[in-house]
Design a protein around this motif. Sequence first.
Motif, PDB file in Angstrom:
ATOM      1  N   VAL A   1       0.832  -1.214   0.000  1.00 32.92           N
ATOM      2  CA  VAL A   1       0.000   0.000   0.000  1.00 32.92           C
ATOM      3  C   VAL A   1       0.861   1.256   0.000  1.00 32.92           C
ATOM      4  O   VAL A   1       0.591   2.210  -0.748  1.00 32.92           O
ATOM      5  N   ALA A   2       1.901   1.260   0.834  1.00 33.27           N
ATOM      6  CA  ALA A   2       2.733   2.459   0.954  1.00 33.27           C
ATOM      7  C   ALA A   2       3.433   2.785  -0.360  1.00 33.27           C
ATOM      8  O   ALA A   2       3.519   3.956  -0.765  1.00 33.27           O
ATOM      9  N   ALA A   3       3.922   1.746  -1.037  1.00 34.56           N
ATOM     10  CA  ALA A   3       4.604   1.956  -2.316  1.00 34.56           C
ATOM     11  C   ALA A   3       3.647   2.540  -3.350  1.00 34.56           C
ATOM     12  O   ALA A   3       4.002   3.447  -4.114  1.00 34.56           O
ATOM     13  N   LEU A   4       2.431   2.035  -3.376  1.00 39.38           N
ATOM     14  CA  LEU A   4       1.444   2.539  -4.338  1.00 39.38           C
ATOM     15  C   LEU A   4       1.053   3.978  -4.009  1.00 39.38           C
ATOM     16  O   LEU A   4       0.987   4.838  -4.890  1.00 39.38           O
ATOM     17  N   ALA A   5       0.802   4.228  -2.717  1.00 35.44           N
ATOM     18  CA  ALA A   5       0.342   5.559  -2.299  1.00 35.44           C
ATOM     19  C   ALA A   5       1.385   6.628  -2.577  1.00 35.44           C
ATOM     20  O   ALA A   5       1.035   7.791  -2.835  1.00 35.44           O
ATOM     21  N   SER A   6       2.660   6.278  -2.534  1.00 35.05           N
ATOM     22  CA  SER A   6       3.712   7.281  -2.687  1.00 35.05           C
ATOM     23  C   SER A   6       4.210   7.397  -4.129  1.00 35.05           C
ATOM     24  O   SER A   6       5.115   8.177  -4.398  1.00 35.05           O
ATOM     25  N   SER A   7       3.608   6.636  -5.041  1.00 36.65           N
ATOM     26  CA  SER A   7       4.009   6.711  -6.455  1.00 36.65           C
ATOM     27  C   SER A   7       3.127   7.699  -7.203  1.00 36.65           C
ATOM     28  O   SER A   7       1.972   7.906  -6.846  1.00 36.65           O
ATOM     29  N   PRO A   8       3.669   8.327  -8.260  1.00 32.68           N
ATOM     30  CA  PRO A   8       2.832   9.215  -9.062  1.00 32.68           C
ATOM     31  C   PRO A   8       1.769   8.435  -9.840  1.00 32.68           C
ATOM     32  O   PRO A   8       2.015   7.297 -10.253  1.00 32.68           O
TER      33      PRO A   8
END
Length: 267
Positions: free
Chosen positions: A61-68
Amino acid sequence: MQPEEFTLFVHERGTALFRDMPWRRDTDAYNILVSEIMLQQTQVDRVLPKFEAFMARFPNVAALASSPLSDVLVLWSGLGYNRRAKFLHEAAKMIVREFEGELPSSQAELTRLPGVGVNTAGAIVTYAFNQPVVYIETNVRTVYLQHFFENNSDVSDAMIREKVEATLDRNEPRLFYWALMDYGSWLKRNGVKNIARSKHYRKQAPLEGSVRQVRGRIVRALTLGECSLDALQKAVDSGDGRFEKAYEQLLLERLIQQQGEQVRLTQ
DNA sequence: CTCCAGATGC
DNA sequence: GCATCTGGAG
């Protein structure tokens, strides 16, 4: 067939027809969320390679949320309904902000996530948390229409829901719904075309000549990189007014953005 | 032509 | 309630 008998029958079909899938091997809630959004109106075979690529690029989730968003759209391109990509991206941000990075485990809370309606929320609760909830989608409709409403038309989801409630295996809901998916899919592959007897069936408009066709072409063109509005129009405009409509929609939904004459996927 | 592990906005 | 959103496979 008695309810208990039907439940056993579904399990037996599920064992015989079981399909191995990555989101069945690992039922982590994030895996289930991503797979369920991808599977909305999209066949399993088309989702499989996209799911693998998505997980490799956005493993949590964190990786997705912090990606453009643009990165998500590039990966999503070709799967269809690309606004789902934006919903999923926003859902990840909401999970980080409001749920401390963990998916909520109740159907009602899950429904607050963008792109997650009551049925997708039911699927998530079933597969990620193995909770016995009733939800309806196309494979469920196919199975219950076949076994309980063989001679009926205009069958409502409320009528099907009643039958699901009576037959759902509350001890093994995840296994039971997997079996429904596999059996329903098998019925359709083997010529059972009963979905039009559902009251909620809607005949689908053809893709050829539609606004959504041009819309998809715009997003795909922009996944190659930003460009001028003029160049974009030259590349995909069919000259019948569809481009303008699709372009306005994409701006309004904020899947794309325009700065001066340059157009790009939303960052 | 048909269908697909539906949701959203009007 | 209804139209719209995708693209590929059969």
